[in-house]
Structure formats: C-alpha cells, structure tokens
Design a protein around this motif. Structure first.
Motif, PDB file in Angstrom:
ATOM      1  N   ILE A  23       0.826  -1.219   0.000  1.00 17.44           N
ATOM      2  CA  ILE A  23       0.000   0.000   0.000  1.00 17.44           C
ATOM      3  C   ILE A  23       0.861   1.269   0.000  1.00 17.44           C
ATOM      4  O   ILE A  23       0.376   2.359   0.237  1.00 17.44           O
ATOM      5  N   HIS A  24       2.138   1.079  -0.247  1.00 18.25           N
ATOM      6  CA  HIS A  24       3.100   2.191  -0.402  1.00 18.25           C
ATOM      7  C   HIS A  24       3.203   3.094   0.826  1.00 18.25           C
ATOM      8  O   HIS A  24       3.445   4.287   0.709  1.00 18.25           O
ATOM      9  N   CYS A  25       2.994   2.529   1.995  1.00 25.05           N
ATOM     10  CA  CYS A  25       3.007   3.357   3.209  1.00 25.05           C
ATOM     11  C   CYS A  25       4.416   3.811   3.581  1.00 25.05           C
ATOM     12  O   CYS A  25       4.600   4.814   4.265  1.00 25.05           O
ATOM     13  N   GLY A  26       5.430   3.056   3.161  1.00 29.35           N
ATOM     14  CA  GLY A  26       6.818   3.449   3.437  1.00 29.35           C
ATOM     15  C   GLY A  26       7.322   3.063   4.816  1.00 29.35           C
ATOM     16  O   GLY A  26       8.439   3.440   5.189  1.00 29.35           O
ATOM     17  N   LEU A  27       6.529   2.306   5.561  1.00 35.43           N
ATOM     18  CA  LEU A  27       6.975   1.939   6.917  1.00 35.43           C
ATOM     19  C   LEU A  27       8.189   1.010   6.902  1.00 35.43           C
ATOM     20  O   LEU A  27       8.859   0.837   7.908  1.00 35.43           O
ATOM     21  N   CYS A  28       8.442   0.396   5.749  1.00 32.14           N
ATOM     22  CA  CYS A  28       9.581  -0.523   5.652  1.00 32.14           C
ATOM     23  C   CYS A  28      10.898   0.208   5.381  1.00 32.14           C
ATOM     24  O   CYS A  28      11.972  -0.378   5.518  1.00 32.14           O
ATOM     25  N   LEU A  29      10.826   1.461   4.982  1.00 25.42           N
ATOM     26  CA  LEU A  29      12.040   2.137   4.506  1.00 25.42           C
ATOM     27  C   LEU A  29      13.152   2.191   5.554  1.00 25.42           C
ATOM     28  O   LEU A  29      14.310   1.915   5.270  1.00 25.42           O
ATOM     29  N   PRO A  45      12.547  -1.309  -0.146  1.00 18.50           N
ATOM     30  CA  PRO A  45      11.542  -2.345  -0.472  1.00 18.50           C
ATOM     31  C   PRO A  45      10.401  -1.767  -1.305  1.00 18.50           C
ATOM     32  O   PRO A  45      10.016  -2.361  -2.327  1.00 18.50           O
ATOM     33  N   ARG A  46       9.882  -0.615  -0.879  1.00 17.05           N
ATOM     34  CA  ARG A  46       8.763  -0.017  -1.618  1.00 17.05           C
ATOM     35  C   ARG A  46       9.172   0.284  -3.051  1.00 17.05           C
ATOM     36  O   ARG A  46       8.424   0.014  -4.008  1.00 17.05           O
ATOM     37  N   GLY A  47      10.371   0.817  -3.225  1.00 23.66           N
ATOM     38  CA  GLY A  47      10.855   1.150  -4.572  1.00 23.66           C
ATOM     39  C   GLY A  47      11.025  -0.094  -5.419  1.00 23.66           C
ATOM     40  O   GLY A  47      10.630  -0.126  -6.593  1.00 23.66           O
ATOM     41  N   ARG A  48      11.599  -1.135  -4.828  1.00 24.98           N
ATOM     42  CA  ARG A  48      11.832  -2.361  -5.604  1.00 24.98           C
ATOM     43  C   ARG A  48      10.498  -3.001  -6.000  1.00 24.98           C
ATOM     44  O   ARG A  48      10.354  -3.520  -7.109  1.00 24.98           O
ATOM     45  N   ILE A  49       9.526  -2.954  -5.101  1.00 30.06           N
ATOM     46  CA  ILE A  49       8.211  -3.522  -5.425  1.00 30.06           C
ATOM     47  C   ILE A  49       7.577  -2.729  -6.574  1.00 30.06           C
ATOM     48  O   ILE A  49       7.005  -3.310  -7.505  1.00 30.06           O
ATOM     49  N   LEU A  50       7.741  -1.420  -6.541  1.00 30.77           N
ATOM     50  CA  LEU A  50       7.201  -0.595  -7.633  1.00 30.77           C
ATOM     51  C   LEU A  50       7.888  -0.919  -8.956  1.00 30.77           C
ATOM     52  O   LEU A  50       7.239  -0.981 -10.004  1.00 30.77           O
ATOM     53  N   ALA A  83       8.668  -5.255   9.188  1.00 33.00           N
ATOM     54  CA  ALA A  83       8.172  -3.881   9.373  1.00 33.00           C
ATOM     55  C   ALA A  83       6.831  -3.642   8.678  1.00 33.00           C
ATOM     56  O   ALA A  83       6.127  -2.684   8.997  1.00 33.00           O
ATOM     57  N   CYS A  84       6.459  -4.509   7.745  1.00 31.57           N
ATOM     58  CA  CYS A  84       5.318  -4.229   6.865  1.00 31.57           C
ATOM     59  C   CYS A  84       3.961  -4.523   7.526  1.00 31.57           C
ATOM     60  O   CYS A  84       3.693  -5.662   7.906  1.00 31.57           O
ATOM     61  N   PRO A  85       3.096  -3.520   7.656  1.00 31.76           N
ATOM     62  CA  PRO A  85       1.798  -3.766   8.280  1.00 31.76           C
ATOM     63  C   PRO A  85       0.826  -4.516   7.361  1.00 31.76           C
ATOM     64  O   PRO A  85      -0.170  -5.064   7.823  1.00 31.76           O
ATOM     65  N   ALA A  86       1.130  -4.537   6.053  1.00 26.39           N
ATOM     66  CA  ALA A  86       0.213  -5.176   5.099  1.00 26.39           C
ATOM     67  C   ALA A  86       0.582  -6.639   4.839  1.00 26.39           C
ATOM     68  O   ALA A  86      -0.074  -7.314   4.044  1.00 26.39           O
ATOM     69  N   GLY A  87       1.625  -7.120   5.480  1.00 26.44           N
ATOM     70  CA  GLY A  87       2.003  -8.529   5.324  1.00 26.44           C
ATOM     71  C   GLY A  87       2.538  -8.869   3.944  1.00 26.44           C
ATOM     72  O   GLY A  87       2.383 -10.004   3.483  1.00 26.44           O
ATOM     73  N   VAL A  88       3.180  -7.915   3.282  1.00 28.22           N
ATOM     74  CA  VAL A  88       3.734  -8.205   1.953  1.00 28.22           C
ATOM     75  C   VAL A  88       4.881  -9.206   2.096  1.00 28.22           C
ATOM     76  O   VAL A  88       5.795  -9.003   2.888  1.00 28.22           O
ATOM     77  N   GLU A  89       4.789 -10.293   1.322  1.00 28.52           N
ATOM     78  CA  GLU A  89       5.828 -11.332   1.412  1.00 28.52           C
ATOM     79  C   GLU A  89       6.934 -11.008   0.412  1.00 28.52           C
ATOM     80  O   GLU A  89       7.041 -11.590  -0.662  1.00 28.52           O
TER      81      GLU A  89
HETATM   82  S1  SF4 Z   1       6.138  -3.217   1.550  1.00 29.52           S
HETATM   83 FE1  SF4 Z   1       4.722  -3.003   3.274  1.00 29.52          FE
HETATM   84  S2  SF4 Z   1       5.705  -1.464   4.596  1.00 29.52           S
HETATM   85 FE2  SF4 Z   1       6.708  -1.309   2.598  1.00 29.52          FE
HETATM   86  S3  SF4 Z   1       5.571   0.290   1.525  1.00 29.52           S
HETATM   87 FE3  SF4 Z   1       4.614  -1.679   0.947  1.00 29.52          FE
HETATM   88  S4  SF4 Z   1       2.944  -1.964   2.421  1.00 29.52           S
HETATM   89 FE4  SF4 Z   1       4.259  -0.354   3.282  1.00 29.52          FE
END
Ligand code: SF4
Ligand code: SF4
Length: 458
Positions: A23-29, A45-50, A83-89
């Motif tokens: 959800i792009h919250c950035g809490l993992c940064l 992590p967020r950047g790599r997922i994008l 760190a991820c609240p959305a449980g992204v694996e």
């Molecule tokens: S990977 Fe998880 S913590 Fe990181 S931006 Fe996405 S939802 Fe947020």
C-alpha cells in the motif's frame, strides 16, 4: 537477447497478489539497510516492489540494467517483511524476480566472484561427494596454518591483496570457522560421547525422537557446531534418528534465482526424511531452517510433492525454538561476556526473535549478557552477498562491528554459517577483540563444565 515484457509477469504471476498487497506506506524504509546506506527510493523495499510492478505492467523492461542493479543490491534480509503492516511477502517476490532474470539470461554474472559463485551453485552444492572434497580442502587450508601465515607475513598479505582486493577478507571468512571451544570429533568418538551424555532423571522416561538436518556448509566447516548440537539435544532428553541421504537445503540457490535447482534439492530432502515422519527436524542454521520451513511454498505447484512438502515444513524447528519449547536444562556458569546478533533468517524470516537469548539465560547461571544495539539488523553477509557486493556489504558490516565493539563482549553469538563467517571476518579485519560462536556451542560449553559429558572423549 530481447526479453518480452510479459516474461517477468509469467514468472511472478503467482505472486501478483503479493505485489498488489503493497500500500506504499513506506513503513519498511527505515528497516532497509540498502535504503539507509544509499537514501535511494529504488533501493528500498517499496521502490523495488514498484519496479517489479512496472515490469509486470509493461512500463519497464526486464532487461533494463538499472532494474537488475536495484534487485542485485537487495540483501534479501527480509527486515522489510517484519516492518510491513500489510504482510507483503517480499522474500518470495524477490526470489521470483531473480529467477526470472536468471531464466531469461538477462545478464550473465559480470565479476569473477559472481561467475565462480554461479558455477559453484550449479556444479558443486547439489553434489554431496564433490562438495565434501572441496570442504576437506578448505578445512586443510584453515587448519594447516598456511592461511594464518599468509596473513601474518606482510609481503604475502600485500601480494594477496594485489591479486584480489577481497583476498584478505575471503581468507578471514574461512579462518573464522575454526572452533572456539570444542573441536569436531571423529564419528566413533562422537557416537561414544553421545552414548555417555548424562541425561536428567526427569527426561529419562520421555525421550523425544528428533532428526538433525546437518546441512552442507555446516557439516563441511562447522562440524564442531553440529556435534555440539547433537550433544545438547541428547542432554535435553532427545533421541537422535540419523538421516543419511539428506542434501544441501537449496537456500543459496533460491536466493540467487536458481529456483529449479532449489526445488530438486527440496524433493531429495523430503524423500530422505520421509521414513521419519514422526520426528521433528531440528536445524541449527537459520538460513537453511527458513528454507526448509518454506518447502511447502517452494513446491506449491508440484502436484506430487506439495502435500509432502507442507508436512515436512511443519516438522522443522530451529534448535533454540525447540529447546525453548521443551524447556532447557541448566548447565554451569561461563566466564565470558556474551552478546548476540540475530541472523535475519531467524529473526525476520522465521520470526524467532527472543528464543536464543531466553534459552541461554535460562540455562546458564549468572550469564553476563551484553545487549547488542540493532541486533536484528542485517550484518551484510547475506549468503554470498559479501563476495558479490563487497562495497555495500562492507559498509553494513562496519556499522555492525562498531556496535559489537561497544558491547565489550568476548563472545559474539549468532546462529547461521554465513553470518558467523562474515561477523568473524569483520571482527578480525576491523579490530574487534571478540570471537564468534554459535548459540548452541555456548550451551554445549556450559554443559561440559557442568560435567554432563564424558570429558575424555572431548
Ligand atoms: S512493503 Fe509493506 S511497509 Fe513497505 S511500503 Fe509496501 S505496504 Fe508499506
Ligand atoms: S530484503 Fe532487506 S535489503 Fe532487500 S528490500 Fe527488504 S529490507 Fe531492503
């Protein structure tokens, strides 16, 4: 070779829900070591997922060298998952992406260490006999004194560093596998030793059957740790069932994108352990343990093996997780000040966050435990990352060793061969007066002092 944009989509299509889960919250940064070092969103992590999503959606080419570079630089430490609240694996996404890059030969390894490592993953690790011969050579180099001499003699050390800037560090990696307490025992002596281990009265009538996953690097370079693990398990009432046909767990292959080899190794291990369905599988290597626990996920599309893999994974326990659950036996005090650095694949991948420290505190009276600041942060070893990405790895290691020095500990405990070697080489090359040991070796030493073992065998 032109790679169709849809190819990565094919490779990660089963993971697309995981991509969309972000959800792009950035809490993992702030948990990501490469983002903290470089401050570049594309190395987060967020950047790599994008970036992965952009490839899947056809907005970015798989063969774009910048894409591969950002994926290469990821340590695979999985701190972002914790760190991820959305449980992204994230770990599964990374493995699928690397597998797509390898499968489509987007780029061959471009440095000598990367080429050697790729060859070793394909032609050495899957073949136990060949692998054990190479390990025997490594043990000879480690124990003969030749490497210590080479490091001690300045002109020779300078020559080594001229040949390769990583030579001194690589040599220190190997030297850091030497036992701190008890040496590896021959097969007969260890068997006699296990027969003579004094077991507590209360455990005599409730012996628990377990099999130990010995691993390839663990058995090759850390047999003393495997021996200590067996002794500690027996001293805590376990009955050991040997499993001979086991092979490398495939973790390094999965992390490097060699998923097909990882799957073949997983099938072999499942078959090797299938006659021991009742026993738990105990492991002392965090990276291998995380892999074994994920065989169910790795083989989920294999009709024959998927149910077997799930069953196998459900029986796997890290040794500290097991001892924490059954209740660890008390040993004798040890004099040294100790600290603990959590392997990422224990803390983040297996979510075993406090069992090693709790087991030690419960078992060793008056343990002088010095907490390590950032003990859950990656040390930069990350399997073979320290050789494939030496610059980034060294930056992360320098931070870690400075924190280790601040504890004033004599012993730095960890629970994974890659971290052990990397931290050991870091202590040696960055001037920390601290020896690296596995958690279970400290417990074994405490039991030795308590007189639970036949001392003549050691
Ligand atoms: S990977 Fe998880 S913590 Fe990181 S931006 Fe996405 S939802 Fe947020
Ligand atoms: S696995 Fe580690 S290095 Fe890679 S994105 Fe996640 S936190 Fe960053």
């Amino acid at each position: 070779m032109t790679v169709q944009l849809t190819q990565l989509k094919t490779a990660v299509e089963t993971e697309s829900e995981k991509l969309l889960g972000c959800i792009h919250c950035g809490l993992c940064l702030q948990a990501c070591p490469t983002y903290l070092q470089l401050g570049n969103e594309n190395d987060s992590p967020r950047g790599r997922i994008l970036l992965m999503r952009s490839v899947v959606e056809g907005k970015l080419e798989l063969e774009n060298p910048k894409f591969e570079r950002h994926i290469d630089l990821c340590l695979g430490c999985r701190a972002c998952e914790t760190a991820c609240p959305a449980g992204v694996e994230y770990g599964h996404l990374l493995e699928s992406t690397r597998a797509a890059l390898v499968r489509h030969n987007v780029k061959e390894p471009d440095t000598l260490p990367k080429k050697v490592l790729r060859k070793a993953l394909r032609e050495l690790f899957p073949f136990p006999k060949k692998f054990s011969r190479v390990m025997a050579l490594n043990r000879f180099l480690r124990d003969s004194g030749l490497l210590q001499f080479a490091l001690w003699l300045k002109p020779l050390r300078n020559l080594m560093n001229k040949v390769s800037p990583q030579a001194e560090f690589a040599t220190s990696l190997l030297l850091s596998t030497r036992p701190v307490f008890t040496k590896a025992l021959g097969r007969r002596r260890q068997r006699k030793m296990l027969e003579s281990v004094a077991v507590e009265d209360k455990t005599l009538n409730e012996k628990r059957e377990v099999s130990v996953f010995t691993g390839c690097v663990m058995e090759g370079l850390f047999k003393h740790t495997n021996d200590a693990t067996a002794r500690v398990l027996v001293a805590n009432g376990a009955f050991l069932v040997p499993v001979k046909a086991q092979v490398c767990c495939g973790a390094l292959h999965a992390h490097a994108g060699e998923l097909e080899i990882a799957k073949d190794l997983a099938r072999k291990n499942i078959e090797a352990f299938e006659n021991h369905y009742k026993s738990l599988v105990i492991i002392n290597s965090a990276g291998c343990g995380a892999m074994l626990k994920e065989y169910g996920e790795l083989l989920k599309d294999d009709e024959k093996y998927a149910p077997l893999a799930h069953e196998f994974s459900s029986r796997v326990r890290d040794v500290s997780e097991y001892l924490h659950k059954v209740g660890v036996r008390e040993g004798a005090p040890i004099e040294q000040k100790v600290t603990y650095d959590a392997p990422c694949h224990l803390y983040h991948a297996q979510r075993i966050t406090s069992a090693p420290q709790e087991v030690l505190k419960a078992a060793i009276p008056n343990l002088d435990f010095k907490p390590l600041d950032g003990m859950q942060d990656c040390c930069g070893g990350a399997g073979i990352y320290n050789l494939s990405e030496p610059e980034m790895s060294d930056k992360i290691l320098t931070d870690k060793i400075n924190k280790v020095k601040a504890t004033g500990a004599d012993l730095l405990m960890t629970a994974n061969p890659g971290c052990h070697m990397h931290l050991g080489a870091g202590c040696r090359t960055k001037g920390a007066d601290c020896k690296v040991v596995h958690v279970v070796e400290v417990l074994d030493e405490s039991y030795r002092k308590a007189g639970y073992y036949n001392q003549e065998s050691l």
